[in-house]
Design a protein around this motif. Structure first.
Motif, PDB file in Angstrom:
ATOM      1  N   LEU A 193       1.133  -1.145  -0.143  1.00 52.37           N
ATOM      2  CA  LEU A 193      -0.364  -0.068  -0.098  1.00 52.37           C
ATOM      3  C   LEU A 193       0.716   1.196  -0.232  1.00 52.37           C
ATOM      4  O   LEU A 193       0.272   2.405  -0.171  1.00 52.37           O
ATOM      5  CB  LEU A 193      -1.173   0.297   0.801  1.00 52.37           C
ATOM      6  CG  LEU A 193      -2.086  -1.266   1.064  1.00 52.37           C
ATOM      7  CD1 LEU A 193      -2.910  -0.800   2.503  1.00 52.37           C
ATOM      8  CD2 LEU A 193      -3.031  -0.886  -0.387  1.00 52.37           C
ATOM      9  N   GLY A 194       1.997   1.496   0.195  1.00 50.98           N
ATOM     10  CA  GLY A 194       3.249   2.352   0.531  1.00 50.98           C
ATOM     11  C   GLY A 194       3.462   2.547  -0.812  1.00 50.98           C
ATOM     12  O   GLY A 194       3.682   3.364  -1.156  1.00 50.98           O
ATOM     13  N   LEU A 195       3.817   1.180  -1.335  1.00 48.37           N
ATOM     14  CA  LEU A 195       3.989   1.045  -2.986  1.00 48.37           C
ATOM     15  C   LEU A 195       3.486   1.595  -3.570  1.00 48.37           C
ATOM     16  O   LEU A 195       3.805   2.756  -5.316  1.00 48.37           O
ATOM     17  CB  LEU A 195       5.150   0.182  -3.394  1.00 48.37           C
ATOM     18  CG  LEU A 195       6.167   0.274  -2.506  1.00 48.37           C
ATOM     19  CD1 LEU A 195       6.830  -1.570  -3.110  1.00 48.37           C
ATOM     20  CD2 LEU A 195       7.356   0.357  -2.357  1.00 48.37           C
ATOM     21  N   TRP A 196       2.476   1.266  -3.071  1.00 51.64           N
ATOM     22  CA  TRP A 196       0.591   1.445  -3.921  1.00 51.64           C
ATOM     23  C   TRP A 196       0.831   3.416  -3.997  1.00 51.64           C
ATOM     24  O   TRP A 196       0.397   4.371  -4.764  1.00 51.64           O
ATOM     25  CB  TRP A 196      -0.088   1.816  -4.135  1.00 51.64           C
ATOM     26  CG  TRP A 196      -1.577   1.858  -4.134  1.00 51.64           C
ATOM     27  CD1 TRP A 196      -2.215   1.015  -5.555  1.00 51.64           C
ATOM     28  CD2 TRP A 196      -2.161   2.758  -3.998  1.00 51.64           C
ATOM     29  NE1 TRP A 196      -3.517   2.111  -5.858  1.00 51.64           N
ATOM     30  CE2 TRP A 196      -4.011   3.009  -5.616  1.00 51.64           C
ATOM     31  CE3 TRP A 196      -2.673   3.358  -3.020  1.00 51.64           C
ATOM     32  CZ2 TRP A 196      -4.876   3.877  -5.219  1.00 51.64           C
ATOM     33  CZ3 TRP A 196      -3.713   4.492  -2.940  1.00 51.64           C
ATOM     34  CH2 TRP A 196      -4.607   4.572  -4.309  1.00 51.64           C
ATOM     35  N   MET A 210       0.238  -0.837   9.198  1.00 47.03           N
ATOM     36  CA  MET A 210       0.161  -0.814   7.851  1.00 47.03           C
ATOM     37  C   MET A 210       0.816   0.861   7.993  1.00 47.03           C
ATOM     38  O   MET A 210       1.726   0.742   6.818  1.00 47.03           O
ATOM     39  CB  MET A 210      -1.513  -0.703   7.601  1.00 47.03           C
ATOM     40  CG  MET A 210      -1.567  -0.235   6.368  1.00 47.03           C
ATOM     41  SD  MET A 210      -3.335  -0.832   5.737  1.00 47.03           S
ATOM     42  CE  MET A 210      -3.432   0.900   5.690  1.00 47.03           C
ATOM     43  N   MET A 211       0.251   1.988   8.903  1.00 48.45           N
ATOM     44  CA  MET A 211       1.622   2.674   8.408  1.00 48.45           C
ATOM     45  C   MET A 211       2.811   3.157   9.392  1.00 48.45           C
ATOM     46  O   MET A 211       3.950   3.687   7.422  1.00 48.45           O
ATOM     47  CB  MET A 211       0.972   4.334   9.221  1.00 48.45           C
ATOM     48  CG  MET A 211       1.530   5.272   8.661  1.00 48.45           C
ATOM     49  SD  MET A 211       0.990   5.441   7.368  1.00 48.45           S
ATOM     50  CE  MET A 211      -0.170   6.693   7.130  1.00 48.45           C
ATOM     51  N   ILE A 250      -5.654   8.825   0.723  1.00 50.27           N
ATOM     52  CA  ILE A 250      -6.640   8.237   1.883  1.00 50.27           C
ATOM     53  C   ILE A 250      -5.629   6.731   1.764  1.00 50.27           C
ATOM     54  O   ILE A 250      -6.013   5.688   1.005  1.00 50.27           O
ATOM     55  CB  ILE A 250      -7.733   8.753   2.093  1.00 50.27           C
ATOM     56  CG1 ILE A 250      -8.202  10.170   2.319  1.00 50.27           C
ATOM     57  CG2 ILE A 250      -8.633   8.110   2.806  1.00 50.27           C
ATOM     58  CD1 ILE A 250      -9.383  10.093   1.720  1.00 50.27           C
ATOM     59  N   LEU A 251      -5.492   5.623   2.810  1.00 55.41           N
ATOM     60  CA  LEU A 251      -5.896   4.664   3.474  1.00 55.41           C
ATOM     61  C   LEU A 251      -6.836   4.210   4.032  1.00 55.41           C
ATOM     62  O   LEU A 251      -6.605   5.156   5.219  1.00 55.41           O
ATOM     63  CB  LEU A 251      -4.284   3.686   3.301  1.00 55.41           C
ATOM     64  CG  LEU A 251      -3.458   4.561   2.178  1.00 55.41           C
ATOM     65  CD1 LEU A 251      -2.087   3.692   2.594  1.00 55.41           C
ATOM     66  CD2 LEU A 251      -3.817   4.322   1.206  1.00 55.41           C
ATOM     67  N   ALA A 252      -7.349   3.260   4.096  1.00 47.32           N
ATOM     68  CA  ALA A 252      -8.375   2.570   4.950  1.00 47.32           C
ATOM     69  C   ALA A 252      -8.672   1.271   4.551  1.00 47.32           C
ATOM     70  O   ALA A 252      -9.529   0.780   3.703  1.00 47.32           O
ATOM     71  CB  ALA A 252      -9.679   3.349   5.005  1.00 47.32           C
ATOM     72  N   ASN A 253      -7.670  -0.016   5.659  1.00 38.41           N
ATOM     73  CA  ASN A 253      -8.543  -1.089   5.717  1.00 38.41           C
ATOM     74  C   ASN A 253      -9.382  -1.677   7.112  1.00 38.41           C
ATOM     75  O   ASN A 253      -9.113  -1.539   8.280  1.00 38.41           O
ATOM     76  CB  ASN A 253      -7.143  -1.845   6.140  1.00 38.41           C
ATOM     77  CG  ASN A 253      -7.082  -3.686   5.763  1.00 38.41           C
ATOM     78  OD1 ASN A 253      -7.854  -4.051   4.939  1.00 38.41           O
ATOM     79  ND2 ASN A 253      -7.095  -3.905   7.167  1.00 38.41           N
ATOM     80  N   GLN A 267      -9.555  -8.623  -3.300  1.00 35.23           N
ATOM     81  CA  GLN A 267      -7.626  -7.947  -2.484  1.00 35.23           C
ATOM     82  C   GLN A 267      -6.768  -8.802  -2.677  1.00 35.23           C
ATOM     83  O   GLN A 267      -5.635  -8.526  -3.673  1.00 35.23           O
ATOM     84  CB  GLN A 267      -8.032  -8.572  -1.223  1.00 35.23           C
ATOM     85  CG  GLN A 267      -6.713  -8.562  -0.266  1.00 35.23           C
ATOM     86  CD  GLN A 267      -7.229  -8.398   1.531  1.00 35.23           C
ATOM     87  OE1 GLN A 267      -7.825  -7.550   1.398  1.00 35.23           O
ATOM     88  NE2 GLN A 267      -6.473  -9.775   2.164  1.00 35.23           N
ATOM     89  N   ALA A 268      -7.102 -10.009  -3.536  1.00 31.87           N
ATOM     90  CA  ALA A 268      -6.174 -11.188  -4.429  1.00 31.87           C
ATOM     91  C   ALA A 268      -5.762 -10.488  -5.071  1.00 31.87           C
ATOM     92  O   ALA A 268      -4.481 -10.763  -5.828  1.00 31.87           O
ATOM     93  CB  ALA A 268      -6.982 -12.384  -4.460  1.00 31.87           C
ATOM     94  N   ARG A 269      -6.863 -10.006  -6.612  1.00 29.52           N
ATOM     95  CA  ARG A 269      -6.168  -9.248  -7.352  1.00 29.52           C
ATOM     96  C   ARG A 269      -5.792  -8.437  -8.181  1.00 29.52           C
ATOM     97  O   ARG A 269      -4.721  -7.893  -7.863  1.00 29.52           O
ATOM     98  CB  ARG A 269      -7.716  -9.112  -8.526  1.00 29.52           C
ATOM     99  CG  ARG A 269      -7.737  -9.805  -9.646  1.00 29.52           C
ATOM    100  CD  ARG A 269      -8.853  -9.235 -10.344  1.00 29.52           C
ATOM    101  NE  ARG A 269      -8.288  -7.877 -11.454  1.00 29.52           N
ATOM    102  CZ  ARG A 269     -10.221  -6.877 -12.263  1.00 29.52           C
ATOM    103  NH1 ARG A 269     -10.766  -7.959 -11.744  1.00 29.52           N
ATOM    104  NH2 ARG A 269      -9.999  -5.983 -12.546  1.00 29.52           N
ATOM    105  N   PHE A 270      -6.176  -7.486  -6.594  1.00 37.87           N
ATOM    106  CA  PHE A 270      -5.461  -6.331  -6.205  1.00 37.87           C
ATOM    107  C   PHE A 270      -3.877  -6.548  -6.188  1.00 37.87           C
ATOM    108  O   PHE A 270      -2.998  -6.247  -6.429  1.00 37.87           O
ATOM    109  CB  PHE A 270      -6.238  -5.332  -5.049  1.00 37.87           C
ATOM    110  CG  PHE A 270      -5.605  -4.030  -4.930  1.00 37.87           C
ATOM    111  CD1 PHE A 270      -5.701  -2.824  -5.621  1.00 37.87           C
ATOM    112  CD2 PHE A 270      -4.872  -4.019  -4.167  1.00 37.87           C
ATOM    113  CE1 PHE A 270      -5.246  -1.901  -5.507  1.00 37.87           C
ATOM    114  CE2 PHE A 270      -4.151  -2.361  -3.626  1.00 37.87           C
ATOM    115  CZ  PHE A 270      -4.573  -1.304  -4.758  1.00 37.87           C
ATOM    116  N   LEU A 271      -3.862  -7.476  -4.586  1.00 38.69           N
ATOM    117  CA  LEU A 271      -2.281  -7.677  -4.108  1.00 38.69           C
ATOM    118  C   LEU A 271      -1.224  -7.882  -4.463  1.00 38.69           C
ATOM    119  O   LEU A 271      -0.186  -7.644  -5.528  1.00 38.69           O
ATOM    120  CB  LEU A 271      -2.734  -8.660  -3.352  1.00 38.69           C
ATOM    121  CG  LEU A 271      -2.831  -7.926  -1.859  1.00 38.69           C
ATOM    122  CD1 LEU A 271      -3.344  -8.240  -0.490  1.00 38.69           C
ATOM    123  CD2 LEU A 271      -2.353  -6.249  -1.153  1.00 38.69           C
TER     124      LEU A 271
END
Ligand code: SAH
Length: 366
Positions: A65-68, A94-95, A154-157, A300-304
């Motif tokens: 997510l950081g690289l995203w 995560m942060m 913005i990130l939110a899990n 999530q699988a496809r995204f990751l």
């Protein structure tokens, strides 16, 4: 019978004073009561807690997510300062992982102003501990509206699922709000508000409009989507990962989880996590109506996978012991696998962005 907890007494008092309360109000009190709320009184995460989230499964999650965020910053033409905002950061894991990954590009790190939006002072303290060795400017807020304006990512899990959800039940004269009152024995009991909500399903998808009597529908206040979309449509992007569905449907998903097992949401208020699935269709529609462009949801699988989880796992395994390598493989499996035990299919990812930006990474057609 056990003595009721202070929160249970408070909820009984509120019901006695103003009558049965909507499920959403009950949920808000259980999770976020300033003294007795679930998130306010404990650290619910990890093996010793009530549940485990993706960032706690593997560092790879936050790193990707950081690289995203880094590639989104590039797509924004590399603004000299960027608010990196996380909603509901839990333990801050995560942060921490995202900021470590961001070290690959010093120019990006120098632009970062990090904002954590968290209602719980207890979790805020855990986040401060997790991020204590960071040299970046870090700020905490109780509400997204308090974060300074400017280009934002913005990130939110597992944030949206914790927001209060309303339940309505279809009757012959329309949809009635489901409420919690007290029965003759003085115990919490579910009931329905006497009057139907006027025109409730007027703008709802056909599936909801045509639902049979007795059907339950869950909805959240659009205000959350509006607040996020308003920020995003002016040089911004947002990413949401949560369990839920891409198409609105009837059915009850409100659930209570205590020590990794399901519990009755009406028993022991404040002692268990209460969440409900996210209706990404309604969330996306609300954000779109406020001027944000919407991508996804995808699994999530496809995204990751598109973000390169397999290559990152390979790289980590290269320097690892046999046991560590096995743990990395197990974690990646958990994050990407389908079925009931995996997070890969149940969890969905949705992005919102300023419509002038090109489509964000992670959502290419399969
Ligand atoms: N993102 C973390 C934690 C998920 S749990 C993880 O994946 O591990 C939900 C988080 O949202 C907790 O940190 C909780 O305290 C926070 N939260 C719940 N309701 C909130 C609200 N209305 N505003 C801000 N944070 C909230």
């Amino acid at each position: 019978m056990n003595e009721p907890s202070p929160l249970e007494k408070e909820i009984r008092r509120l019901i006695a004073v103003s009558g049965p309360m909507p499920i959403a109000r009950y949920m808000a009190l259980c999770l976020a009561h300033p003294q007795y709320g679930y998130y306010v009184t404990r650290d619910p995460f990890g093996a010793g807690g009530d549940f485990t989230t993706a960032p706690e499964v593997s560092q790879i999650f936050g790193e990707l997510l950081g690289l995203w965020a880094l590639s989104v910053w590039r797509m924004m033409d590399e603004p000299a300062t960027i608010n990196l905002i996380e909603l509901g950061p839990g333990r801050g894991t995560m942060m921490r992982d995202a900021l470590r990954a961001a070290k690959v590009l010093p120019k990006f790190r120098q632009a970062l102003s990090v904002h954590l939006v968290e209602i719980s002072p207890t979790l805020e303290q855990l986040q401060r501990n997790s991020l204590s060795d960071s040299d970046l400017p870090l700020f905490w807020h109780r509400n997204l509206l308090d974060v300074p304006e400017g280009p934002s990512i913005i990130l939110a899990n597992e944030y949206l699922d914790a927001l209060p959800v309303h339940q309505v039940v279809k009757q012959s004269d329309g949809w009635h709000e489901r409420v919690i009152g007290l029965n003759a024995n003085g115990n919490f009991a579910l009931g329905l508000a006497p009057d139907a909500l006027p025109q409730f399903d007027r703008f709802m998808p056909k599936k909801i409009k045509e639902a049979p009597v007795g059907a339950i529908f869950e909805w959240r206040n659009d205000i959350h989507a509006f607040d996020i979309a308003r920020r995003v449509r002016e040089k911004g992007a947002a990413l949401f990962i949560d369990y839920g569905h891409g198409e609105s449907d009837v059915g009850e998903t409100l659930q209570s989880v205590n020590e990794h097992a399901f519990a009755d949401p009406l028993s022991a208020p404040g002692a268990a996590d209460i969440t409900a699935h996210v209706d990404f269709f309604i969330f996306g529609q609300a954000a779109e109506s406020m001027g944000a462009a919407v991508q996804g949801p995808v699994t999530q699988a496809r995204f990751l996978r598109e973000l390169g989880i397999d290559a990152r796992a390979d790289a980590l395994r290269r320097g690892a012991s046999a046991e560590q390598a096995a743990n990395i493989t197990a974690a990646v499996t958990r994050l990407t696998e389908g079925g009931r035990t995996g997070m890969g299919e149940l969890f969905k990812v949705m992005a919102l962005r300023d419509p002038i930006l090109d489509p964000l990474p992670g959502f290419s057609p399969a």
